[in-house]
Write a protein that holds these residues in place. Sequence first.
Motif, short mmCIF file in Angstrom:
data_model
loop_
_atom_site.label_atom_id
_atom_site.label_comp_id
_atom_site.label_asym_id
_atom_site.label_seq_id
_atom_site.Cartn_x
_atom_site.Cartn_y
_atom_site.Cartn_z
N UNK A 1 57.85 16.37 75.42
CA UNK A 1 57.47 15.11 74.77
C UNK A 1 55.96 14.91 74.78
N UNK A 2 55.25 15.81 75.42
CA UNK A 2 53.80 15.70 75.50
C UNK A 2 53.17 15.95 74.13
N UNK A 3 52.02 15.31 73.93
CA UNK A 3 51.25 15.56 72.71
C UNK A 3 50.54 16.90 72.84
N UNK A 4 49.98 17.36 71.74
CA UNK A 4 49.22 18.61 71.76
C UNK A 4 48.06 18.51 72.75
N UNK A 5 47.81 19.61 73.42
CA UNK A 5 46.67 19.67 74.33
C UNK A 5 45.38 19.83 73.53
N UNK A 6 44.32 19.27 74.02
CA UNK A 6 43.02 19.39 73.37
C UNK A 6 42.51 20.82 73.54
N UNK A 7 42.18 21.46 72.43
CA UNK A 7 41.75 22.85 72.47
C UNK A 7 40.24 23.02 72.48
N UNK A 8 39.52 22.10 71.88
CA UNK A 8 38.07 22.21 71.80
C UNK A 8 37.46 21.49 73.00
N UNK A 9 37.34 22.21 74.10
CA UNK A 9 36.87 21.61 75.35
C UNK A 9 35.56 22.25 75.79
N UNK B 1 62.75 18.65 70.92
CA UNK B 1 62.62 17.62 71.96
C UNK B 1 62.70 18.13 73.40
N UNK B 2 62.27 19.34 73.64
CA UNK B 2 62.19 19.82 75.03
C UNK B 2 60.95 19.23 75.68
N UNK C 1 46.92 28.52 73.52
CA UNK C 1 48.12 29.34 73.75
C UNK C 1 49.32 28.46 74.08
N UNK C 2 49.13 27.47 74.95
CA UNK C 2 50.24 26.58 75.29
C UNK C 2 50.72 25.78 74.08
N UNK C 3 49.81 25.32 73.24
CA UNK C 3 50.21 24.59 72.03
C UNK C 3 51.06 25.47 71.13
N UNK C 4 50.68 26.73 70.99
CA UNK C 4 51.45 27.68 70.17
C UNK C 4 52.83 27.91 70.77
N UNK C 5 52.90 28.04 72.09
CA UNK C 5 54.19 28.24 72.76
C UNK C 5 55.10 27.03 72.54
N UNK C 6 54.53 25.83 72.64
CA UNK C 6 55.32 24.61 72.45
C UNK C 6 55.82 24.53 71.00
N UNK C 7 54.96 24.90 70.05
CA UNK C 7 55.38 24.90 68.64
C UNK C 7 56.54 25.87 68.43
#
Length: 149
Positions: free
Chosen positions: A119-127, A116-117, A102-108
């Motif tokens: 700078x973090x890389x995508x969060x790992x989703x398969x945990x 450029x709001x 969900x957070x990755x989708x929000x950042x996208x």
Amino acid sequence: MSFFEGLLNNDVFMVCFTAWFIAQLLKVVITFVFEKKIDISRFVGSGGMPSSHSSFVTSLATGVGIKKGYDSVEFALSLVLALIVMYDAAGVRRAVGKQAKILNKMIEDIHAHKKDIFTEKRLKELIGHTPVEVISGAILGIVIANIMI
């Protein structure tokens, strides 16, 4: 006897390592079968089918049960550990993976409007794991322990 010699001669440890190794190898094979690609990162990654965490701890509990008895304190300790790890894999860690998605989708979506709001890389989703992945890993660990000890 050195530490490493002792570890390599420890039946229960070797069962655990083998169960983990086979579970991780199966992740690569299953990814190849269903996605038609070889993804070696699946060998060391978390999440996916089967749960190597579950295979690792259930092989430990089963190995301890076989060696020390299912009525021993050692078996009780390893079983409790296994249950905690499997609950965590299917509960907390799975929830973290869903939140990451969900957070990755929000950042996208934010990047689509303003750049450029973040700078973090995508969060790992398969945990974490689904219950089926956890149960499959547990069965694998039990089977490996019964074969090897």
